[in-house]
Scaffold this motif. Sequence first.
Motif, mmCIF file in Angstrom:
data_model
loop_
_atom_site.group_PDB
_atom_site.id
_atom_site.type_symbol
_atom_site.label_atom_id
_atom_site.label_comp_id
_atom_site.label_asym_id
_atom_site.label_seq_id
_atom_site.Cartn_x
_atom_site.Cartn_y
_atom_site.Cartn_z
ATOM 1 N N GLN A 150 0.247 10.809 -11.008
ATOM 2 C CA GLN A 150 -0.634 11.977 -11.066
ATOM 3 C C GLN A 150 0.178 13.259 -11.236
ATOM 4 O O GLN A 150 -0.236 14.163 -11.947
ATOM 5 C CB GLN A 150 -1.482 12.063 -9.807
ATOM 6 C CG GLN A 150 -2.574 11.032 -9.775
ATOM 7 C CD GLN A 150 -3.454 11.197 -8.564
ATOM 8 O OE1 GLN A 150 -2.971 11.291 -7.436
ATOM 9 N NE2 GLN A 150 -4.745 11.233 -8.791
ATOM 10 N N ARG A 151 1.312 13.322 -10.585
ATOM 11 C CA ARG A 151 2.175 14.501 -10.662
ATOM 12 C C ARG A 151 2.832 14.612 -12.039
ATOM 13 O O ARG A 151 2.910 15.692 -12.613
ATOM 14 C CB ARG A 151 3.234 14.385 -9.564
ATOM 15 C CG ARG A 151 4.092 15.564 -9.342
ATOM 16 C CD ARG A 151 5.026 15.386 -8.132
ATOM 17 N NE ARG A 151 5.840 14.176 -8.206
ATOM 18 C CZ ARG A 151 5.719 13.121 -7.389
ATOM 19 N NH1 ARG A 151 4.801 13.119 -6.436
ATOM 20 N NH2 ARG A 151 6.508 12.075 -7.502
ATOM 21 N N ASP A 152 3.290 13.491 -12.576
ATOM 22 C CA ASP A 152 4.039 13.499 -13.831
ATOM 23 C C ASP A 152 3.176 13.488 -15.082
ATOM 24 O O ASP A 152 3.635 13.896 -16.143
ATOM 25 C CB ASP A 152 4.988 12.296 -13.895
ATOM 26 C CG ASP A 152 6.110 12.381 -12.875
ATOM 27 O OD1 ASP A 152 6.284 13.452 -12.260
ATOM 28 O OD2 ASP A 152 6.805 11.366 -12.694
ATOM 29 N N TYR A 153 1.936 13.017 -14.982
ATOM 30 C CA TYR A 153 1.106 12.856 -16.184
ATOM 31 C C TYR A 153 -0.269 13.520 -16.070
ATOM 32 O O TYR A 153 -1.241 12.990 -16.558
ATOM 33 C CB TYR A 153 0.910 11.364 -16.494
ATOM 34 C CG TYR A 153 2.187 10.677 -16.850
ATOM 35 C CD1 TYR A 153 2.674 10.708 -18.150
ATOM 36 C CD2 TYR A 153 2.939 10.030 -15.884
ATOM 37 C CE1 TYR A 153 3.866 10.094 -18.485
ATOM 38 C CE2 TYR A 153 4.136 9.411 -16.208
ATOM 39 C CZ TYR A 153 4.589 9.447 -17.504
ATOM 40 O OH TYR A 153 5.766 8.852 -17.834
ATOM 41 N N PRO A 154 -0.399 14.689 -15.435
ATOM 42 C CA PRO A 154 -1.748 15.241 -15.279
ATOM 43 C C PRO A 154 -2.371 15.764 -16.565
ATOM 44 O O PRO A 154 -3.526 15.484 -16.838
ATOM 45 C CB PRO A 154 -1.561 16.365 -14.264
ATOM 46 C CG PRO A 154 -0.152 16.788 -14.435
ATOM 47 C CD PRO A 154 0.598 15.535 -14.822
ATOM 48 N N ALA A 155 -1.616 16.503 -17.344
ATOM 49 C CA ALA A 155 -2.229 17.167 -18.493
ATOM 50 C C ALA A 155 -1.770 16.604 -19.829
ATOM 51 O O ALA A 155 -2.279 16.964 -20.870
ATOM 52 C CB ALA A 155 -1.904 18.653 -18.443
ATOM 53 N N ARG A 156 -0.794 15.719 -19.806
ATOM 54 C CA ARG A 156 -0.299 15.163 -21.065
ATOM 55 C C ARG A 156 -1.338 14.226 -21.643
ATOM 56 O O ARG A 156 -1.890 13.381 -20.948
ATOM 57 C CB ARG A 156 1.000 14.400 -20.836
ATOM 58 C CG ARG A 156 2.095 15.304 -20.341
ATOM 59 C CD ARG A 156 3.352 14.515 -20.099
ATOM 60 N NE ARG A 156 4.309 15.372 -19.428
ATOM 61 C CZ ARG A 156 5.371 14.935 -18.807
ATOM 62 N NH1 ARG A 156 5.643 13.663 -18.790
ATOM 63 N NH2 ARG A 156 6.178 15.765 -18.215
ATOM 64 N N HIS A 201 1.137 6.075 -7.294
ATOM 65 C CA HIS A 201 -0.066 6.772 -7.745
ATOM 66 C C HIS A 201 0.167 8.277 -7.739
ATOM 67 O O HIS A 201 -0.143 8.979 -8.713
ATOM 68 C CB HIS A 201 -1.246 6.384 -6.853
ATOM 69 C CG HIS A 201 -2.540 6.965 -7.264
ATOM 70 N ND1 HIS A 201 -3.170 7.936 -6.523
ATOM 71 C CD2 HIS A 201 -3.341 6.724 -8.335
ATOM 72 C CE1 HIS A 201 -4.302 8.270 -7.119
ATOM 73 N NE2 HIS A 201 -4.425 7.544 -8.221
ATOM 74 N N ALA A 202 0.734 8.782 -6.654
ATOM 75 C CA ALA A 202 1.014 10.218 -6.552
ATOM 76 C C ALA A 202 2.012 10.650 -7.623
ATOM 77 O O ALA A 202 1.860 11.720 -8.229
ATOM 78 C CB ALA A 202 1.546 10.551 -5.163
ATOM 79 N N LYS A 203 3.019 9.831 -7.870
ATOM 80 C CA LYS A 203 4.024 10.155 -8.890
ATOM 81 C C LYS A 203 3.389 10.233 -10.272
ATOM 82 O O LYS A 203 3.641 11.172 -11.032
ATOM 83 C CB LYS A 203 5.143 9.121 -8.894
ATOM 84 C CG LYS A 203 6.200 9.390 -9.952
ATOM 85 C CD LYS A 203 7.224 8.276 -9.994
ATOM 86 C CE LYS A 203 8.338 8.530 -10.969
ATOM 87 N NZ LYS A 203 7.945 8.821 -12.317
ATOM 88 N N PRO A 218 0.797 -1.237 0.000
ATOM 89 C CA PRO A 218 0.000 0.000 0.000
ATOM 90 C C PRO A 218 0.829 1.286 0.000
ATOM 91 O O PRO A 218 0.467 2.247 -0.657
ATOM 92 C CB PRO A 218 -0.844 -0.119 1.273
ATOM 93 C CG PRO A 218 -0.976 -1.590 1.488
ATOM 94 C CD PRO A 218 0.340 -2.170 1.037
ATOM 95 N N HIS A 219 1.935 1.295 0.724
ATOM 96 C CA HIS A 219 2.782 2.493 0.753
ATOM 97 C C HIS A 219 3.373 2.759 -0.630
ATOM 98 O O HIS A 219 3.343 3.887 -1.121
ATOM 99 C CB HIS A 219 3.899 2.322 1.786
ATOM 100 C CG HIS A 219 4.888 3.436 1.781
ATOM 101 N ND1 HIS A 219 4.615 4.667 2.330
ATOM 102 C CD2 HIS A 219 6.137 3.527 1.263
ATOM 103 C CE1 HIS A 219 5.664 5.460 2.155
ATOM 104 N NE2 HIS A 219 6.598 4.789 1.512
ATOM 105 N N ASN A 220 3.903 1.723 -1.261
ATOM 106 C CA ASN A 220 4.480 1.876 -2.595
ATOM 107 C C ASN A 220 3.408 2.227 -3.622
ATOM 108 O O ASN A 220 3.653 3.012 -4.534
ATOM 109 C CB ASN A 220 5.207 0.601 -3.022
ATOM 110 C CG ASN A 220 6.424 0.316 -2.184
ATOM 111 O OD1 ASN A 220 6.917 1.178 -1.469
ATOM 112 N ND2 ASN A 220 6.920 -0.904 -2.238
ATOM 113 N N GLU A 231 -3.415 3.217 -15.698
ATOM 114 C CA GLU A 231 -2.675 2.884 -14.479
ATOM 115 C C GLU A 231 -3.132 3.758 -13.314
ATOM 116 O O GLU A 231 -3.347 3.264 -12.205
ATOM 117 C CB GLU A 231 -1.174 3.081 -14.691
ATOM 118 C CG GLU A 231 -0.543 2.064 -15.604
ATOM 119 C CD GLU A 231 0.872 2.436 -15.962
ATOM 120 O OE1 GLU A 231 1.801 1.820 -15.402
ATOM 121 O OE2 GLU A 231 1.059 3.347 -16.799
ATOM 122 N N ILE A 232 -3.292 5.052 -13.573
ATOM 123 C CA ILE A 232 -3.728 5.982 -12.529
ATOM 124 C C ILE A 232 -5.101 5.583 -12.003
ATOM 125 O O ILE A 232 -5.335 5.538 -10.790
ATOM 126 C CB ILE A 232 -3.734 7.428 -13.066
ATOM 127 C CG1 ILE A 232 -2.303 7.885 -13.370
ATOM 128 C CG2 ILE A 232 -4.417 8.381 -12.084
ATOM 129 C CD1 ILE A 232 -2.201 9.179 -14.163
#
Length: 70
Positions: free
Chosen positions: A30-36, A26-28, A19-21, A48-49
């Motif tokens: 969302q941060r790296d692929y929000p608008a692309r 998930h956060a990574k 769960p931690h990983n 995946e998100i």
Amino acid sequence: MTAIYNSSSGPKVIADMNPHNLAAAHAKLQRDYPAREDLDGQSLRQAEIDAMGARLAVLAEEYAESQVSE
């Protein structure tokens, strides 16, 4: 269908992730692929998100239920 996260160390089954990983990955994403977006108008890694978000929701619900039953 098994949802797979394509991590830097290779493919991981989302349901089997710690769960931690899972939360960190998930956060990574969302941060790296929000608008692309790709040609279909979806985030490059939206599947995946979405799968990770759904798994995190299930884990949160299971945790909440375990707190009530204690």
